[in-house]
Design a protein around this motif. Sequence first.
Motif, PDB file in Angstrom:
ATOM      1  N   GLU A   1       0.913  -0.581  -0.354  1.00 36.14           N
ATOM      2  CA  GLU A   1       0.079  -0.021   0.044  1.00 36.14           C
ATOM      3  C   GLU A   1       1.072   1.539  -0.226  1.00 36.14           C
ATOM      4  O   GLU A   1       1.961   1.376   0.688  1.00 36.14           O
ATOM      5  N   ILE A   2       0.474   2.029  -0.642  1.00 39.32           N
ATOM      6  CA  ILE A   2       1.160   3.372  -1.008  1.00 39.32           C
ATOM      7  C   ILE A   2       0.112   4.765  -0.569  1.00 39.32           C
ATOM      8  O   ILE A   2      -1.031   4.943  -0.368  1.00 39.32           O
ATOM      9  N   PHE A   3       1.306   5.851   0.347  1.00 39.12           N
ATOM     10  CA  PHE A   3       0.588   6.652   0.642  1.00 39.12           C
ATOM     11  C   PHE A   3       1.409   7.526   0.148  1.00 39.12           C
ATOM     12  O   PHE A   3       2.203   7.847   0.516  1.00 39.12           O
ATOM     13  N   LEU A   4       0.553   8.333  -0.301  1.00 37.86           N
ATOM     14  CA  LEU A   4       1.074  10.151  -1.108  1.00 37.86           C
ATOM     15  C   LEU A   4       0.245  10.733  -0.150  1.00 37.86           C
ATOM     16  O   LEU A   4      -0.895  11.218  -0.057  1.00 37.86           O
ATOM     17  N   PHE A   5       1.664  11.909   0.522  1.00 38.12           N
ATOM     18  CA  PHE A   5       1.007  12.628   0.626  1.00 38.12           C
ATOM     19  C   PHE A   5       0.627  14.398   0.197  1.00 38.12           C
ATOM     20  O   PHE A   5       0.932  14.298  -0.814  1.00 38.12           O
ATOM     21  N   ASP A   6      -0.521  14.541   0.514  1.00 41.56           N
ATOM     22  CA  ASP A   6      -1.626  15.654  -0.116  1.00 41.56           C
ATOM     23  C   ASP A   6      -1.379  15.809  -1.230  1.00 41.56           C
ATOM     24  O   ASP A   6      -1.252  16.049  -2.729  1.00 41.56           O
ATOM     25  N   PHE A   7      -2.567  14.542  -1.197  1.00 42.92           N
ATOM     26  CA  PHE A   7      -2.694  13.637  -2.870  1.00 42.92           C
ATOM     27  C   PHE A   7      -4.301  13.344  -2.570  1.00 42.92           C
ATOM     28  O   PHE A   7      -4.061  12.712  -1.613  1.00 42.92           O
ATOM     29  N   THR A   8      -5.092  13.851  -3.291  1.00 43.41           N
ATOM     30  CA  THR A   8      -6.105  12.947  -3.487  1.00 43.41           C
ATOM     31  C   THR A   8      -7.505  12.143  -4.903  1.00 43.41           C
ATOM     32  O   THR A   8      -8.593  12.251  -4.185  1.00 43.41           O
ATOM     33  N   ARG A   9      -6.610  12.331  -5.185  1.00 40.98           N
ATOM     34  CA  ARG A   9      -6.959  12.219  -6.931  1.00 40.98           C
ATOM     35  C   ARG A   9      -7.562  10.535  -7.018  1.00 40.98           C
ATOM     36  O   ARG A   9      -6.447   9.553  -5.979  1.00 40.98           O
ATOM     37  N   TRP A  10      -8.145  10.525  -7.740  1.00 47.89           N
ATOM     38  CA  TRP A  10      -8.713   8.481  -7.411  1.00 47.89           C
ATOM     39  C   TRP A  10      -7.225   8.595  -9.036  1.00 47.89           C
ATOM     40  O   TRP A  10      -7.554   8.779 -10.345  1.00 47.89           O
ATOM     41  N   ILE A  11      -6.774   7.564  -8.598  1.00 46.85           N
ATOM     42  CA  ILE A  11      -5.109   6.852  -9.620  1.00 46.85           C
ATOM     43  C   ILE A  11      -6.054   5.746 -10.180  1.00 46.85           C
ATOM     44  O   ILE A  11      -5.039   4.776 -10.314  1.00 46.85           O
ATOM     45  N   TYR A  12      -6.719   4.524  -9.748  1.00 40.43           N
ATOM     46  CA  TYR A  12      -7.072   3.380 -10.105  1.00 40.43           C
ATOM     47  C   TYR A  12      -6.430   3.038 -11.525  1.00 40.43           C
ATOM     48  O   TYR A  12      -7.262   3.593 -12.810  1.00 40.43           O
ATOM     49  N   GLY A  13      -5.979   1.583 -11.748  1.00 46.40           N
ATOM     50  CA  GLY A  13      -5.683   1.475 -12.638  1.00 46.40           C
ATOM     51  C   GLY A  13      -4.150   1.778 -13.868  1.00 46.40           C
ATOM     52  O   GLY A  13      -3.491   1.312 -14.659  1.00 46.40           O
ATOM     53  N   GLU A  14      -3.544   3.098 -13.342  1.00 47.60           N
ATOM     54  CA  GLU A  14      -2.417   3.706 -13.289  1.00 47.60           C
ATOM     55  C   GLU A  14      -1.426   3.353 -12.552  1.00 47.60           C
ATOM     56  O   GLU A  14      -1.507   2.742 -12.240  1.00 47.60           O
ATOM     57  N   GLU A  15      -0.534   3.348 -13.107  1.00 47.02           N
ATOM     58  CA  GLU A  15       1.194   2.662 -12.918  1.00 47.02           C
ATOM     59  C   GLU A  15       1.664   3.418 -12.371  1.00 47.02           C
ATOM     60  O   GLU A  15       1.639   4.898 -12.281  1.00 47.02           O
ATOM     61  N   LEU A  16       2.400   3.359 -10.894  1.00 46.71           N
ATOM     62  CA  LEU A  16       2.931   4.008 -10.520  1.00 46.71           C
ATOM     63  C   LEU A  16       4.551   3.553 -10.422  1.00 46.71           C
ATOM     64  O   LEU A  16       4.863   2.303 -10.096  1.00 46.71           O
ATOM     65  N   LYS A  17       5.452   4.264 -10.040  1.00 46.53           N
ATOM     66  CA  LYS A  17       7.395   3.657 -10.334  1.00 46.53           C
ATOM     67  C   LYS A  17       7.272   4.642  -8.342  1.00 46.53           C
ATOM     68  O   LYS A  17       7.321   5.317  -7.839  1.00 46.53           O
ATOM     69  N   VAL A  18       7.522   2.955  -7.267  1.00 42.57           N
ATOM     70  CA  VAL A  18       7.284   3.292  -6.433  1.00 42.57           C
ATOM     71  C   VAL A  18       9.067   2.649  -5.601  1.00 42.57           C
ATOM     72  O   VAL A  18       9.603   2.511  -5.828  1.00 42.57           O
ATOM     73  N   PHE A  19      10.237   4.117  -5.401  1.00 35.27           N
ATOM     74  CA  PHE A  19      11.362   3.896  -4.882  1.00 35.27           C
ATOM     75  C   PHE A  19      11.767   4.432  -3.295  1.00 35.27           C
ATOM     76  O   PHE A  19      11.202   4.888  -3.035  1.00 35.27           O
ATOM     77  N   PHE A  20      11.946   3.119  -3.292  1.00 34.87           N
ATOM     78  CA  PHE A  20      11.975   2.713  -1.496  1.00 34.87           C
ATOM     79  C   PHE A  20      13.118   3.938  -1.056  1.00 34.87           C
ATOM     80  O   PHE A  20      14.904   2.701  -0.862  1.00 34.87           O
ATOM     81  N   VAL A  21      13.448   4.495   0.469  1.00 33.76           N
ATOM     82  CA  VAL A  21      14.773   5.380   0.403  1.00 33.76           C
ATOM     83  C   VAL A  21      15.275   4.630   1.649  1.00 33.76           C
ATOM     84  O   VAL A  21      16.021   4.723   1.784  1.00 33.76           O
ATOM     85  N   GLU A  22      13.887   4.322   1.899  1.00 33.54           N
ATOM     86  CA  GLU A  22      14.683   4.095   3.930  1.00 33.54           C
ATOM     87  C   GLU A  22      13.728   3.649   4.313  1.00 33.54           C
ATOM     88  O   GLU A  22      11.924   3.289   4.539  1.00 33.54           O
ATOM     89  N   ARG A  23      14.124   1.947   5.182  1.00 34.52           N
ATOM     90  CA  ARG A  23      12.681   1.070   6.414  1.00 34.52           C
ATOM     91  C   ARG A  23      12.609   2.525   7.330  1.00 34.52           C
ATOM     92  O   ARG A  23      13.955   2.827   8.512  1.00 34.52           O
ATOM     93  N   LEU A  24      11.586   2.504   8.385  1.00 35.08           N
ATOM     94  CA  LEU A  24      11.201   3.564   9.142  1.00 35.08           C
ATOM     95  C   LEU A  24      11.330   2.867   9.898  1.00 35.08           C
ATOM     96  O   LEU A  24      11.770   2.374  11.055  1.00 35.08           O
ATOM     97  N   ARG A  25      10.510   1.302   9.791  1.00 34.44           N
ATOM     98  CA  ARG A  25       9.981   0.826  11.304  1.00 34.44           C
ATOM     99  C   ARG A  25       8.732  -0.500  10.573  1.00 34.44           C
ATOM    100  O   ARG A  25       9.013  -1.027  10.330  1.00 34.44           O
ATOM    101  N   ASP A  26       9.149  -1.406  11.986  1.00 38.39           N
ATOM    102  CA  ASP A  26       7.997  -2.698  11.154  1.00 38.39           C
ATOM    103  C   ASP A  26       6.767  -2.128  11.108  1.00 38.39           C
ATOM    104  O   ASP A  26       6.041  -1.472  11.485  1.00 38.39           O
TER     105      ASP A  26
END
Length: 283
Positions: free
Chosen positions: A255-280
């Motif tokens: 699951e991706i949580f986008l800050f300050d983002f409210t658009r509907w994006i079902y069916g669209e492609e995301l590229k998620v770049f992992f910067v740092e692990r924060l916690r369990d």
Amino acid sequence: MTEIIRTLSDAYLTKPSVITIGSFDGVHRGHVQLIETVKRRAQAQNAASVLITLHPHPKQVLRPDSNLLLLSTLEERLELAAQQGLDYIVVFPFSLEQSKLRAREFIQLLRNHLNLIEIVCGPNFALGYKREGTIEVLRALGAEMGFSVTVVEPCQFGEGILSSTRVRALVADGRVAEAAQLLGRYPMLRGIVVHGDHRGRELGYPTANLETPANKLIPANGIYAVRVQLGGEWFDGAASIGVRPTFGGGKRLVEIFLFDFTRWIYGEELKVFFVERLRDELK
């Protein structure tokens, strides 16, 4: 501009070529070092620089029970390799039948289709049936068939040799910041946004449930700081990977949580770049 040839049988180069062969999972810093040598050697001989990538990964074919998960899909690998400025990238469709090619037969294919004059490889490289085409064997074949072999020493990083296996282990353990140092970029997960259980909406924050490719390595369960690309736009966010223990478990979700983002994006492609692990995950 790099030309991508989807199968070796479609390649017929008239210009001589300097090649390197491998799976190139993740196209990490060690691969880039090898590619730079290919490009230099090709330029010195007025030849084409060629990377041959084996697909599927040989381990997935020869040991299907290994359940090997990869850093990059084929398309991601081609995209990353094309950024290195090679003349050609050639996909070699690997199968049980192809694994039985003798070293001489394999080299003859490369001579016929790519006008091979030089192979650039690491010291432990081998090709052909049961890896019979060692460096020594290839040099003997080269003396007979008219090509040379250049060996590039492995890339050392930190306390060991840089390899795809090492990077995969870091990502699988959630150590994405360390993996980024070896890759030369943040580990990336690409997927389509699909409908989930809408828990995020109920909790008061926007979520995008990601459908990820089969055989793609996903970082260890936990919460991560991420950068997300949607088309030409970039966003900061967080990623939650796990089985949603807060809600009683279930299948593993991304699951991706986008800050300050409210658009509907079902069916669209995301590229998620992992910067740092924060916690369990939350318990």
